[in-house]
Design a protein around this motif. Structure first.
Motif, mmCIF file in Angstrom:
data_model
loop_
_atom_site.group_PDB
_atom_site.id
_atom_site.type_symbol
_atom_site.label_atom_id
_atom_site.label_comp_id
_atom_site.label_asym_id
_atom_site.label_seq_id
_atom_site.Cartn_x
_atom_site.Cartn_y
_atom_site.Cartn_z
ATOM 1 N N SER A 318 0.798 -1.267 -0.211
ATOM 2 C CA SER A 318 -0.057 0.115 0.075
ATOM 3 C C SER A 318 0.948 1.242 0.131
ATOM 4 N N VAL A 319 0.425 2.478 -0.278
ATOM 5 C CA VAL A 319 0.967 3.619 -0.108
ATOM 6 C C VAL A 319 1.554 3.928 0.994
ATOM 7 N N PRO A 320 0.729 3.904 2.289
ATOM 8 C CA PRO A 320 1.383 3.871 3.595
ATOM 9 C C PRO A 320 2.572 3.144 4.098
ATOM 10 N N MET A 321 2.420 1.754 3.204
ATOM 11 C CA MET A 321 3.689 0.793 3.368
ATOM 12 C C MET A 321 4.790 1.465 2.919
ATOM 13 N N ARG A 322 4.921 1.756 1.642
ATOM 14 C CA ARG A 322 5.955 2.115 1.171
ATOM 15 C C ARG A 322 6.605 3.628 1.454
ATOM 16 N N GLU A 323 5.499 4.391 2.067
ATOM 17 C CA GLU A 323 6.014 5.798 2.510
ATOM 18 C C GLU A 323 6.865 5.457 3.834
ATOM 19 N N ALA A 324 6.185 4.385 4.787
ATOM 20 C CA ALA A 324 6.803 4.353 5.929
ATOM 21 C C ALA A 324 8.367 3.723 5.698
ATOM 22 N N VAL A 325 8.463 2.707 4.663
ATOM 23 C CA VAL A 325 9.715 2.243 4.661
ATOM 24 C C VAL A 325 10.745 3.213 3.882
ATOM 25 N N LEU A 326 10.267 4.071 3.042
ATOM 26 C CA LEU A 326 11.163 5.335 2.310
ATOM 27 C C LEU A 326 11.377 6.240 3.678
ATOM 28 N N THR A 327 10.575 6.493 4.440
ATOM 29 C CA THR A 327 10.857 7.546 5.433
ATOM 30 C C THR A 327 12.109 6.955 6.478
ATOM 31 N N ALA A 328 11.825 5.549 6.678
ATOM 32 C CA ALA A 328 12.891 4.744 7.527
ATOM 33 C C ALA A 328 14.256 4.962 6.768
ATOM 34 N N ARG A 329 14.327 4.618 5.513
ATOM 35 C CA ARG A 329 15.660 4.774 4.703
ATOM 36 C C ARG A 329 16.054 6.123 4.815
ATOM 37 N N ASN A 330 15.266 7.147 4.478
ATOM 38 C CA ASN A 330 15.944 8.270 4.547
ATOM 39 C C ASN A 330 16.549 8.901 5.957
ATOM 40 N N SER A 331 15.939 8.149 6.950
ATOM 41 C CA SER A 331 16.390 8.477 8.404
ATOM 42 C C SER A 331 17.547 7.723 8.763
ATOM 43 N N GLY A 332 18.012 6.807 7.713
ATOM 44 C CA GLY A 332 19.318 5.908 8.108
ATOM 45 C C GLY A 332 18.938 4.605 8.301
ATOM 46 N N THR A 333 17.784 3.995 8.208
ATOM 47 C CA THR A 333 17.449 2.631 8.366
ATOM 48 C C THR A 333 17.681 1.817 7.285
ATOM 49 N N SER A 334 18.545 0.923 7.361
ATOM 50 C CA SER A 334 19.004 -0.031 6.134
ATOM 51 C C SER A 334 17.695 -0.955 5.852
ATOM 52 N N GLN A 465 20.332 -9.723 -11.290
ATOM 53 C CA GLN A 465 21.156 -9.310 -10.703
ATOM 54 C C GLN A 465 21.087 -9.015 -8.888
ATOM 55 N N SER A 466 22.105 -9.182 -8.183
ATOM 56 C CA SER A 466 21.790 -8.960 -6.836
ATOM 57 C C SER A 466 22.840 -7.738 -6.566
ATOM 58 N N GLN A 467 22.010 -6.395 -5.937
ATOM 59 C CA GLN A 467 22.563 -5.245 -5.979
ATOM 60 C C GLN A 467 22.603 -4.781 -4.428
ATOM 61 N N LEU A 468 23.735 -3.846 -4.152
ATOM 62 C CA LEU A 468 23.752 -3.250 -2.999
ATOM 63 C C LEU A 468 24.190 -1.917 -3.014
ATOM 64 N N TYR A 469 23.252 -0.888 -2.526
ATOM 65 C CA TYR A 469 23.667 0.463 -2.547
ATOM 66 C C TYR A 469 23.630 1.238 -1.449
ATOM 67 N N ARG A 470 24.497 2.313 -1.072
ATOM 68 C CA ARG A 470 24.276 3.076 0.247
ATOM 69 C C ARG A 470 23.719 4.476 0.077
ATOM 70 N N ALA A 471 22.522 4.769 0.725
ATOM 71 C CA ALA A 471 21.701 5.866 0.329
ATOM 72 C C ALA A 471 22.417 6.897 0.917
ATOM 73 N N THR A 472 22.177 8.326 0.538
ATOM 74 C CA THR A 472 22.948 9.462 1.129
ATOM 75 C C THR A 472 22.518 9.401 2.662
ATOM 76 N N SER A 473 21.752 8.914 3.270
ATOM 77 C CA SER A 473 21.462 8.892 4.625
ATOM 78 C C SER A 473 22.424 8.159 5.238
#
Length: 520
Positions: A318-334, A465-473
Protein backbone atom coordinates in the motif's frame (compact mmCIF):
# COMPACT_ATOMS: atom_id res chain seq x y z
CA UNK A 1 1.59 -12.68 -9.60
CA UNK A 2 3.56 -10.65 -12.04
CA UNK A 3 3.15 -9.61 -15.63
CA UNK A 4 -0.65 -9.93 -15.49
CA UNK A 5 -3.09 -12.46 -14.16
CA UNK A 6 -2.81 -14.88 -17.05
CA UNK A 7 0.46 -16.58 -16.08
CA UNK A 8 -0.47 -17.44 -12.50
CA UNK A 9 -0.96 -21.18 -12.99
CA UNK A 10 2.40 -21.54 -14.71
CA UNK A 11 4.02 -19.41 -12.05
CA UNK A 12 2.62 -21.42 -9.15
CA UNK A 13 3.78 -24.63 -10.83
CA UNK A 14 7.23 -23.11 -11.37
CA UNK A 15 7.52 -22.07 -7.74
CA UNK A 16 6.63 -25.55 -6.49
CA UNK A 17 4.64 -24.16 -3.60
CA UNK A 18 5.48 -25.88 -0.31
CA UNK A 19 7.63 -28.37 -2.16
CA UNK A 20 10.59 -27.97 0.18
CA UNK A 21 8.81 -27.50 3.51
CA UNK A 22 9.55 -31.03 4.65
CA UNK A 23 13.24 -30.53 4.03
CA UNK A 24 13.28 -27.38 6.13
CA UNK A 25 11.34 -28.75 9.09
CA UNK A 26 12.41 -31.37 11.58
CA UNK A 27 10.45 -34.61 11.95
CA UNK A 28 8.33 -35.59 14.92
CA UNK A 29 6.04 -38.38 15.98
CA UNK A 30 2.52 -38.43 14.65
CA UNK A 31 -0.46 -37.24 16.62
CA UNK A 32 -2.55 -40.24 17.56
CA UNK A 33 -6.20 -40.48 16.56
CA UNK A 34 -8.55 -40.39 19.59
CA UNK A 35 -10.27 -43.68 20.38
CA UNK A 36 -13.88 -43.87 19.22
CA UNK A 37 -16.38 -42.60 21.78
CA UNK A 38 -13.80 -40.93 24.02
CA UNK A 39 -12.56 -37.39 24.49
CA UNK A 40 -10.10 -36.42 21.76
CA UNK A 41 -6.44 -36.77 22.56
CA UNK A 42 -3.43 -35.15 20.97
CA UNK A 43 0.02 -36.59 21.42
CA UNK A 44 1.73 -33.48 22.78
CA UNK A 45 5.26 -34.81 23.19
CA UNK A 46 6.73 -31.35 22.95
CA UNK A 47 9.06 -29.54 25.33
CA UNK A 48 7.04 -26.96 27.20
CA UNK A 49 3.79 -28.96 27.18
CA UNK A 50 2.18 -28.07 30.53
CA UNK A 51 0.77 -31.61 30.76
CA UNK A 52 4.13 -33.27 30.20
CA UNK A 53 7.52 -33.39 31.92
CA UNK A 54 9.35 -30.20 32.77
CA UNK A 55 11.75 -28.62 30.25
CA UNK A 56 15.37 -29.58 30.12
CA UNK A 57 17.95 -27.10 31.31
CA UNK A 58 19.17 -24.87 28.49
CA UNK A 59 22.45 -22.92 28.41
CA UNK A 60 22.06 -19.32 29.49
CA UNK A 61 22.66 -16.64 26.84
CA UNK A 62 25.22 -13.92 27.38
CA UNK A 63 24.23 -10.93 29.50
CA UNK A 64 22.61 -8.19 27.42
CA UNK A 65 21.50 -10.57 24.69
CA UNK A 66 18.48 -9.62 22.59
CA UNK A 67 15.06 -11.13 23.41
CA UNK A 68 15.25 -13.45 20.37
CA UNK A 69 18.68 -14.75 21.42
CA UNK A 70 17.37 -15.35 24.95
CA UNK A 71 14.26 -17.02 23.53
CA UNK A 72 16.26 -19.42 21.37
CA UNK A 73 18.25 -20.62 24.38
CA UNK A 74 15.00 -22.17 25.64
CA UNK A 75 14.28 -25.83 24.79
CA UNK A 76 12.54 -26.37 21.47
CA UNK A 77 9.71 -28.73 20.67
CA UNK A 78 11.10 -32.26 20.74
CA UNK A 79 9.25 -33.48 17.64
CA UNK A 80 7.92 -30.42 15.88
CA UNK A 81 7.00 -30.87 12.23
CA UNK A 82 5.09 -28.79 9.73
CA UNK A 83 4.04 -31.56 7.37
CA UNK A 84 2.94 -35.16 7.82
CA UNK A 85 -0.20 -34.51 9.87
CA UNK A 86 -3.60 -35.66 8.63
CA UNK A 87 -4.74 -32.32 7.27
CA UNK A 88 -8.29 -31.16 6.70
CA UNK A 89 -9.49 -30.40 3.20
CA UNK A 90 -11.24 -27.28 1.97
CA UNK A 91 -13.98 -29.40 0.40
CA UNK A 92 -14.59 -31.42 3.55
CA UNK A 93 -14.17 -28.55 6.00
CA UNK A 94 -13.22 -31.04 8.73
CA UNK A 95 -11.57 -28.25 10.72
CA UNK A 96 -10.48 -24.75 9.71
CA UNK A 97 -9.78 -21.47 11.41
CA UNK A 98 -8.18 -18.05 11.46
CA UNK A 99 -7.29 -15.36 13.98
CA UNK A 100 -8.70 -11.84 14.25
CA UNK A 101 -5.46 -10.00 13.36
CA UNK A 102 -2.28 -10.68 11.42
CA UNK A 103 -0.33 -9.54 14.49
CA UNK A 104 -0.88 -9.05 18.20
CA UNK A 105 1.19 -7.54 21.00
CA UNK A 106 1.86 -9.04 24.44
CA UNK A 107 -1.03 -8.27 26.75
CA UNK A 108 -3.59 -8.22 23.91
CA UNK A 109 -6.33 -10.76 23.36
CA UNK A 110 -5.82 -13.32 20.59
CA UNK A 111 -9.13 -14.47 19.13
CA UNK A 112 -9.39 -17.82 17.33
CA UNK A 113 -12.36 -18.39 15.00
CA UNK A 114 -12.73 -22.10 14.23
CA UNK A 115 -15.29 -24.23 12.39
CA UNK A 116 -15.64 -28.02 12.25
CA UNK A 117 -17.68 -30.15 9.85
CA UNK A 118 -19.74 -31.72 12.65
CA UNK A 119 -20.04 -31.05 16.41
CA UNK A 120 -16.90 -32.37 18.13
CA UNK A 121 -14.14 -31.36 20.48
CA UNK A 122 -10.82 -29.98 19.32
CA UNK A 123 -7.65 -28.46 20.71
CA UNK A 124 -5.22 -25.71 19.68
CA UNK A 125 -1.46 -25.92 20.22
CA UNK A 126 0.58 -22.77 19.68
CA UNK A 127 4.23 -22.82 18.57
CA UNK A 128 6.77 -20.07 18.12
CA UNK A 129 8.99 -20.63 15.05
CA UNK A 130 12.72 -20.24 15.59
CA UNK A 131 16.04 -22.05 15.62
CA UNK A 132 15.97 -23.67 19.10
CA UNK A 133 19.14 -25.69 18.59
CA UNK A 134 17.82 -27.03 15.29
CA UNK A 135 14.36 -28.09 16.50
CA UNK A 136 12.57 -25.39 14.53
CA UNK A 137 9.93 -24.26 17.04
CA UNK A 138 8.95 -24.06 20.70
CA UNK A 139 5.51 -24.86 22.09
CA UNK A 140 4.17 -21.89 24.05
CA UNK A 141 0.52 -22.75 24.81
CA UNK A 142 -2.17 -25.41 24.59
CA UNK A 143 -5.87 -24.63 24.74
CA UNK A 144 -8.34 -26.58 26.86
CA UNK A 145 -10.55 -29.01 24.98
CA UNK A 146 -13.06 -26.88 23.11
CA UNK A 147 -16.56 -27.78 21.94
CA UNK A 148 -16.64 -27.11 18.21
CA UNK A 149 -19.56 -26.87 15.81
CA UNK A 150 -20.08 -25.93 12.17
CA UNK A 151 -20.00 -22.18 11.57
CA UNK A 152 -21.80 -20.20 8.90
CA UNK A 153 -20.76 -20.46 5.27
CA UNK A 154 -18.59 -17.57 4.07
CA UNK A 155 -20.11 -14.63 2.25
CA UNK A 156 -18.93 -13.55 -1.20
CA UNK A 157 -19.00 -9.85 -2.06
CA UNK A 158 -20.76 -9.63 -5.45
CA UNK A 159 -18.77 -6.51 -6.38
CA UNK A 160 -15.25 -7.73 -5.56
CA UNK A 161 -15.52 -11.50 -5.13
CA UNK A 162 -14.01 -11.19 -1.65
CA UNK A 163 -14.67 -14.31 0.44
CA UNK A 164 -15.21 -13.43 4.08
CA UNK A 165 -16.18 -15.38 7.21
CA UNK A 166 -17.98 -14.01 10.23
CA UNK A 167 -17.24 -16.87 12.59
CA UNK A 168 -17.65 -16.47 16.33
CA UNK A 169 -14.61 -16.64 18.60
CA UNK A 170 -13.94 -20.08 20.08
CA UNK A 171 -10.82 -19.35 22.18
CA UNK A 172 -9.51 -15.97 23.30
CA UNK A 173 -6.27 -16.26 25.27
CA UNK A 174 -4.34 -13.18 26.33
CA UNK A 175 -0.91 -13.05 24.73
CA UNK A 176 1.52 -13.63 27.58
CA UNK A 177 4.17 -11.01 28.28
CA UNK A 178 6.87 -13.63 27.73
CA UNK A 179 5.72 -14.44 24.17
CA UNK A 180 8.76 -13.09 22.38
CA UNK A 181 8.14 -11.17 19.16
CA UNK A 182 8.16 -13.65 16.29
CA UNK A 183 6.28 -15.82 13.81
CA UNK A 184 3.78 -18.16 15.49
CA UNK A 185 1.89 -21.19 14.16
CA UNK A 186 -1.21 -22.57 15.88
CA UNK A 187 -2.08 -26.20 15.12
CA UNK A 188 -5.77 -27.15 15.18
CA UNK A 189 -6.46 -30.81 16.00
CA UNK A 190 -9.97 -32.26 15.84
CA UNK A 191 -11.51 -35.36 17.40
CA UNK A 192 -11.50 -36.93 13.94
CA UNK A 193 -7.70 -36.43 13.85
CA UNK A 194 -7.78 -33.65 11.24
CA UNK A 195 -5.40 -30.71 11.49
CA UNK A 196 -4.82 -27.24 10.11
CA UNK A 197 -2.28 -24.49 10.79
CA UNK A 198 -3.04 -20.84 11.58
CA UNK A 199 -0.13 -18.33 11.27
CA UNK A 200 0.16 -15.03 13.14
CA UNK A 201 2.86 -12.65 14.39
CA UNK A 202 3.58 -11.31 17.85
CA UNK A 203 4.93 -7.80 17.45
CA UNK A 204 6.90 -5.64 19.86
CA UNK A 205 6.15 -2.00 19.00
CA UNK A 206 7.96 -0.54 22.02
CA UNK A 207 11.43 -1.77 21.12
CA UNK A 208 13.98 0.12 19.08
CA UNK A 209 17.25 -0.88 17.43
CA UNK A 210 18.11 -4.23 15.90
CA UNK A 211 16.34 -5.52 12.82
CA UNK A 212 12.61 -5.56 12.07
CA UNK A 213 11.62 -8.65 10.08
CA UNK A 214 8.41 -8.04 8.08
CA UNK A 215 6.31 -11.05 7.10
CA UNK A 216 4.51 -10.43 3.75
CA UNK A 217 0.97 -11.12 4.95
CA UNK A 218 -0.65 -8.97 2.25
CA UNK A 219 1.03 -11.18 -0.38
CA UNK A 220 0.16 -14.36 1.52
CA UNK A 221 -3.50 -13.34 1.38
CA UNK A 222 -3.31 -12.33 -2.29
CA UNK A 223 -2.52 -15.97 -3.17
CA UNK A 224 -5.06 -17.50 -0.78
CA UNK A 225 -7.84 -19.38 -2.62
CA UNK A 226 -9.75 -20.62 0.44
CA UNK A 227 -12.04 -22.44 0.19
CA UNK A 228 -10.56 -24.35 -2.73
CA UNK A 229 -13.76 -26.28 -3.22
CA UNK A 230 -14.44 -25.76 -6.94
CA UNK A 231 -17.15 -23.19 -6.16
CA UNK A 232 -16.47 -20.41 -3.70
CA UNK A 233 -12.79 -19.76 -3.19
CA UNK A 234 -10.96 -16.92 -4.91
CA UNK A 235 -7.56 -15.24 -4.76
CA UNK A 236 -6.31 -12.15 -6.59
CA UNK A 237 -5.31 -14.61 -9.33
CA UNK A 238 -8.03 -17.22 -9.70
CA UNK A 239 -11.58 -18.17 -8.87
CA UNK A 240 -13.79 -20.97 -10.13
CA UNK A 241 -16.09 -20.93 -13.13
CA UNK A 242 -19.51 -22.61 -13.25
CA UNK A 243 -17.91 -25.93 -14.23
CA UNK A 244 -15.61 -25.85 -11.19
CA UNK A 245 -12.49 -25.07 -13.21
CA UNK A 246 -9.88 -22.63 -11.99
CA UNK A 247 -10.33 -19.38 -13.91
CA UNK A 248 -8.38 -16.11 -14.02
CA UNK A 249 -11.53 -14.41 -15.29
CA UNK A 250 -13.22 -15.23 -11.98
CA UNK A 251 -10.44 -13.92 -9.73
CA UNK A 252 -11.31 -11.67 -6.80
CA UNK A 253 -10.63 -7.95 -6.76
CA UNK A 254 -10.27 -8.01 -2.97
CA UNK A 255 -9.28 -10.69 -0.47
CA UNK A 256 -10.06 -10.90 3.22
CA UNK A 257 -7.91 -11.96 6.18
CA UNK A 258 -11.18 -13.08 7.82
CA UNK A 259 -10.92 -16.62 6.47
CA UNK A 260 -8.58 -19.61 6.79
CA UNK A 261 -5.67 -20.24 4.44
CA UNK A 262 -6.30 -22.95 1.85
CA UNK A 263 -5.04 -26.49 2.23
CA UNK A 264 -3.03 -27.21 5.37
CA UNK A 265 -3.27 -23.58 6.52
CA UNK A 266 0.33 -22.62 5.67
CA UNK A 267 0.09 -19.72 3.21
CA UNK A 268 1.38 -20.23 -0.31
CA UNK A 269 5.02 -19.10 -0.49
CA UNK A 270 5.34 -18.96 3.34
CA UNK A 271 7.58 -22.03 3.45
CA UNK A 272 10.50 -19.81 2.47
CA UNK A 273 9.67 -17.31 5.22
CA UNK A 274 9.39 -20.08 7.82
CA UNK A 275 12.70 -21.62 6.77
CA UNK A 276 14.44 -18.25 6.89
CA UNK A 277 13.09 -17.49 10.38
CA UNK A 278 14.42 -20.83 11.62
CA UNK A 279 17.81 -20.10 10.06
CA UNK A 280 18.23 -16.46 11.04
CA UNK A 281 17.27 -17.00 14.67
CA UNK A 282 20.33 -19.22 14.96
CA UNK A 283 22.65 -16.39 13.89
CA UNK A 284 22.49 -14.22 17.02
CA UNK A 285 20.84 -11.27 15.25
CA UNK A 286 18.73 -8.84 17.31
CA UNK A 287 15.24 -9.21 15.76
CA UNK A 288 11.65 -8.08 16.14
CA UNK A 289 8.71 -8.99 13.90
CA UNK A 290 5.85 -7.26 12.10
CA UNK A 291 3.41 -7.79 9.21
CA UNK A 292 2.41 -5.87 6.10
CA UNK A 293 -0.61 -4.52 7.95
CA UNK A 294 1.59 -3.25 10.79
CA UNK A 295 3.47 -1.09 8.28
CA UNK A 296 0.22 0.05 6.66
CA UNK A 297 -1.46 1.12 9.91
CA UNK A 298 1.64 2.48 11.64
CA UNK A 299 1.35 0.00 14.52
CA UNK A 300 5.08 -0.54 14.03
CA UNK A 301 7.46 2.25 12.97
CA UNK A 302 10.31 0.85 10.85
CA UNK A 303 12.38 3.99 11.47
CA UNK A 304 12.88 2.84 15.09
CA UNK A 305 15.08 -0.02 13.86
CA UNK A 306 18.58 -0.12 12.41
CA UNK A 307 17.39 -2.35 9.57
CA UNK A 308 14.20 -3.73 8.06
CA UNK A 309 14.40 -7.24 6.58
CA UNK A 310 11.91 -8.50 3.98
CA UNK A 311 12.65 -12.24 3.83
CA UNK A 312 10.27 -13.44 1.13
CA UNK A 313 8.02 -12.66 -1.79
CA UNK A 314 6.59 -9.25 -0.79
CA UNK A 315 4.66 -8.23 -3.88
CA UNK A 316 1.66 -6.22 -2.58
CA UNK A 317 2.32 -2.83 -0.97
CA UNK A 318 0.00 0.00 0.00
CA UNK A 319 0.98 3.65 -0.23
CA UNK A 320 1.44 3.95 3.57
CA UNK A 321 3.66 0.86 3.57
CA UNK A 322 5.99 2.28 0.95
CA UNK A 323 6.02 5.74 2.54
CA UNK A 324 6.90 4.26 5.96
CA UNK A 325 9.80 2.26 4.51
CA UNK A 326 11.11 5.19 2.45
CA UNK A 327 10.95 7.47 5.50
CA UNK A 328 12.90 4.89 7.48
CA UNK A 329 15.57 4.59 4.77
CA UNK A 330 15.88 8.36 4.56
CA UNK A 331 16.45 8.51 8.31
CA UNK A 332 19.26 5.93 8.14
CA UNK A 333 17.44 2.59 8.51
CA UNK A 334 18.93 -0.05 6.20
CA UNK A 335 16.69 -2.26 4.03
CA UNK A 336 17.34 -5.91 3.19
CA UNK A 337 15.22 -7.60 0.49
CA UNK A 338 16.01 -11.32 0.42
CA UNK A 339 13.42 -12.27 -2.23
CA UNK A 340 12.36 -10.92 -5.59
CA UNK A 341 9.38 -9.13 -7.15
CA UNK A 342 8.91 -6.81 -4.18
CA UNK A 343 6.53 -3.81 -4.09
CA UNK A 344 5.09 -4.70 -7.51
CA UNK A 345 1.32 -4.16 -7.08
CA UNK A 346 -0.07 -1.07 -5.38
CA UNK A 347 -2.91 -2.03 -3.05
CA UNK A 348 -5.58 -0.46 -0.90
CA UNK A 349 -7.21 -1.65 2.30
CA UNK A 350 -10.94 -1.81 2.98
CA UNK A 351 -13.39 0.70 1.57
CA UNK A 352 -11.64 3.68 3.16
CA UNK A 353 -8.11 2.43 3.81
CA UNK A 354 -8.84 1.79 7.48
CA UNK A 355 -10.03 -1.84 7.40
CA UNK A 356 -6.72 -3.70 7.34
CA UNK A 357 -8.53 -7.04 7.12
CA UNK A 358 -9.46 -6.49 3.44
CA UNK A 359 -6.73 -6.24 0.78
CA UNK A 360 -7.93 -4.53 -2.43
CA UNK A 361 -6.16 -4.86 -5.78
CA UNK A 362 -8.21 -4.63 -8.96
CA UNK A 363 -5.00 -4.71 -11.04
CA UNK A 364 -6.06 -1.94 -13.34
CA UNK A 365 -4.19 -0.86 -16.45
CA UNK A 366 -2.73 2.59 -16.91
CA UNK A 367 -5.42 4.78 -18.52
CA UNK A 368 -4.70 6.71 -21.69
CA UNK A 369 -5.72 9.91 -19.91
CA UNK A 370 -7.11 11.07 -16.60
CA UNK A 371 -6.05 10.25 -13.03
CA UNK A 372 -4.20 7.04 -12.30
CA UNK A 373 -6.25 4.37 -10.51
CA UNK A 374 -5.00 3.22 -7.13
CA UNK A 375 -4.48 -0.49 -7.70
CA UNK A 376 -2.01 -0.65 -10.59
CA UNK A 377 1.65 -1.62 -10.78
CA UNK A 378 3.89 0.74 -8.88
CA UNK A 379 6.13 1.23 -11.93
CA UNK A 380 3.06 2.11 -14.04
CA UNK A 381 2.21 4.79 -11.50
CA UNK A 382 5.63 6.41 -12.02
CA UNK A 383 7.20 4.92 -8.89
CA UNK A 384 9.39 2.07 -10.09
CA UNK A 385 10.36 -0.48 -7.48
CA UNK A 386 14.05 -0.15 -8.28
CA UNK A 387 13.89 3.54 -7.48
CA UNK A 388 14.24 2.60 -3.81
CA UNK A 389 15.02 -1.15 -3.82
CA UNK A 390 17.78 -0.93 -6.45
CA UNK A 391 16.36 -3.74 -8.62
CA UNK A 392 12.95 -4.88 -9.78
CA UNK A 393 11.09 -7.85 -11.23
CA UNK A 394 12.10 -9.16 -14.66
CA UNK A 395 10.49 -12.59 -15.10
CA UNK A 396 9.83 -16.08 -13.83
CA UNK A 397 12.88 -18.38 -13.86
CA UNK A 398 12.68 -21.66 -15.76
CA UNK A 399 14.06 -24.30 -13.39
CA UNK A 400 17.13 -23.31 -11.37
CA UNK A 401 20.26 -21.38 -12.28
CA UNK A 402 23.43 -20.69 -10.28
CA UNK A 403 24.21 -17.28 -8.80
CA UNK A 404 27.29 -15.84 -10.53
CA UNK A 405 29.45 -13.87 -8.10
CA UNK A 406 30.52 -10.30 -8.83
CA UNK A 407 32.32 -7.79 -6.60
CA UNK A 408 34.09 -10.59 -4.74
CA UNK A 409 36.44 -8.20 -2.91
CA UNK A 410 33.54 -6.32 -1.32
CA UNK A 411 32.96 -6.74 2.43
CA UNK A 412 29.69 -8.51 1.58
CA UNK A 413 31.66 -11.57 0.39
CA UNK A 414 34.32 -11.39 3.15
CA UNK A 415 35.33 -14.81 4.50
CA UNK A 416 33.50 -16.74 1.79
CA UNK A 417 36.55 -17.45 -0.37
CA UNK A 418 34.67 -16.61 -3.58
CA UNK A 419 36.11 -14.99 -6.67
CA UNK A 420 34.33 -13.17 -9.47
CA UNK A 421 32.64 -15.70 -11.73
CA UNK A 422 32.23 -18.38 -9.04
CA UNK A 423 28.89 -20.18 -9.10
CA UNK A 424 26.60 -20.80 -6.14
CA UNK A 425 24.08 -23.47 -7.24
CA UNK A 426 20.28 -23.12 -7.30
CA UNK A 427 20.05 -19.56 -5.94
CA UNK A 428 18.34 -18.17 -9.05
CA UNK A 429 14.89 -19.72 -8.85
CA UNK A 430 11.21 -18.80 -8.96
CA UNK A 431 11.47 -15.16 -10.00
CA UNK A 432 14.35 -12.79 -10.67
CA UNK A 433 15.10 -9.06 -10.48
CA UNK A 434 17.59 -6.73 -12.08
CA UNK A 435 18.20 -3.00 -12.38
CA UNK A 436 16.21 -2.34 -15.55
CA UNK A 437 17.13 0.34 -18.10
CA UNK A 438 14.54 2.99 -18.74
CA UNK A 439 13.43 3.26 -15.10
CA UNK A 440 14.74 5.64 -12.40
CA UNK A 441 17.51 4.39 -10.16
CA UNK A 442 18.08 5.29 -6.51
CA UNK A 443 20.26 8.19 -5.51
CA UNK A 444 23.28 6.46 -4.00
CA UNK A 445 26.51 7.43 -2.31
CA UNK A 446 27.96 4.13 -3.53
CA UNK A 447 26.65 1.13 -5.40
CA UNK A 448 27.93 -2.42 -5.96
CA UNK A 449 26.86 -5.25 -8.23
CA UNK A 450 27.27 -8.45 -6.15
CA UNK A 451 25.95 -11.02 -8.61
CA UNK A 452 24.92 -11.15 -12.25
CA UNK A 453 23.49 -14.46 -13.35
CA UNK A 454 22.15 -15.70 -16.69
CA UNK A 455 18.96 -17.77 -16.71
CA UNK A 456 16.20 -18.75 -19.13
CA UNK A 457 12.53 -17.90 -19.34
CA UNK A 458 10.25 -19.16 -22.12
CA UNK A 459 13.25 -20.02 -24.29
CA UNK A 460 14.82 -16.56 -24.01
CA UNK A 461 17.99 -15.65 -22.09
CA UNK A 462 17.53 -13.33 -19.11
CA UNK A 463 19.77 -11.82 -16.47
CA UNK A 464 19.44 -11.69 -12.68
CA UNK A 465 21.27 -9.16 -10.51
CA UNK A 466 21.99 -8.83 -6.79
CA UNK A 467 22.53 -5.19 -5.87
CA UNK A 468 23.75 -3.23 -2.84
CA UNK A 469 23.73 0.53 -2.57
CA UNK A 470 24.26 3.06 0.18
CA UNK A 471 21.71 5.86 0.40
CA UNK A 472 22.77 9.41 1.11
CA UNK A 473 21.34 8.92 4.63
CA UNK A 474 23.97 6.22 5.25
CA UNK A 475 21.44 3.39 5.03
CA UNK A 476 22.41 0.22 3.15
CA UNK A 477 19.84 -1.24 0.74
CA UNK A 478 20.31 -4.82 -0.49
CA UNK A 479 18.26 -6.58 -3.18
CA UNK A 480 18.92 -10.33 -3.48
CA UNK A 481 17.05 -10.46 -6.79
CA UNK A 482 15.87 -14.06 -6.52
CA UNK A 483 13.23 -16.07 -4.69
CA UNK A 484 15.78 -18.86 -4.21
CA UNK A 485 18.09 -16.94 -1.89
CA UNK A 486 16.49 -17.94 1.41
CA UNK A 487 16.05 -21.56 0.32
CA UNK A 488 19.81 -21.86 -0.11
CA UNK A 489 20.17 -20.52 3.43
CA UNK A 490 17.63 -22.80 5.10
CA UNK A 491 17.08 -25.98 3.10
CA UNK A 492 19.70 -28.64 3.93
CA UNK A 493 19.32 -30.06 0.42
CA UNK A 494 20.55 -26.81 -1.12
CA UNK A 495 22.44 -25.03 1.69
CA UNK A 496 25.67 -23.29 0.72
CA UNK A 497 27.99 -21.93 3.46
CA UNK A 498 29.30 -19.18 1.18
CA UNK A 499 25.87 -17.63 0.76
CA UNK A 500 25.17 -18.09 4.47
CA UNK A 501 28.39 -16.28 5.41
CA UNK A 502 27.69 -13.43 3.00
CA UNK A 503 24.14 -13.00 4.33
CA UNK A 504 25.37 -12.93 7.92
CA UNK A 505 28.02 -10.38 6.90
CA UNK A 506 25.22 -8.21 5.55
CA UNK A 507 22.87 -8.61 8.52
CA UNK A 508 25.57 -7.93 11.07
CA UNK A 509 26.78 -4.90 9.13
CA UNK A 510 23.31 -3.32 8.98
CA UNK A 511 22.44 -4.18 12.59
CA UNK A 512 25.79 -3.79 14.36
CA UNK A 513 27.52 -1.34 12.06
CA UNK A 514 30.56 -3.55 11.50
CA UNK A 515 31.24 -7.09 10.31
CA UNK A 516 31.91 -9.88 12.76
CA UNK A 517 33.17 -13.41 12.30
CA UNK A 518 30.49 -15.93 11.38
CA UNK A 519 30.43 -19.62 12.21
CA UNK A 520 28.30 -22.43 10.83
Amino acid sequence: MVGGVGIGHTRRRTLGILGAVGAVMLDSGSQARPPSGTAPRVDHHYAGDPTGPGPATAPLPAAGSSPVVVENARPGAIRFRLTGHRFATDRGGEIAGYVHATSVAPGEELRFQVSVARPQRYRITVFRVGHYDGRGARQVAVSPWLDGSPQAAPTVDPATGAVRCGWRTEWRPTVALDWTSGLYLALLASATDHHQWIPFVVREPRRAGGALLVLPTSTWQAYNRWPEDGRTGASLYYGFDSAGHRSAAHRARAVSHDRPYAGNGVPALADRDIGFVQWVEGQGIDLAYATSEDLHTGRVDPARYRAVVFPGHDEYWSVPMREAVLTARNSGTSLVFLGANNCYWRIGYGADGQDDRLVRCVKEKTPASGPLPLTIRWRSAGHAEQQFIGAQYVSVVDGHAPLVVRGARHWFWAGTGVQDGDLIPEVVWGEADQCMPGFPEPTAAERTLLAESPYWHDGAPQRQQSQLYRATSGAWVFAAGSLGWTRVLADPAAADPRLARATVNLLRRVVNGEPRAATY
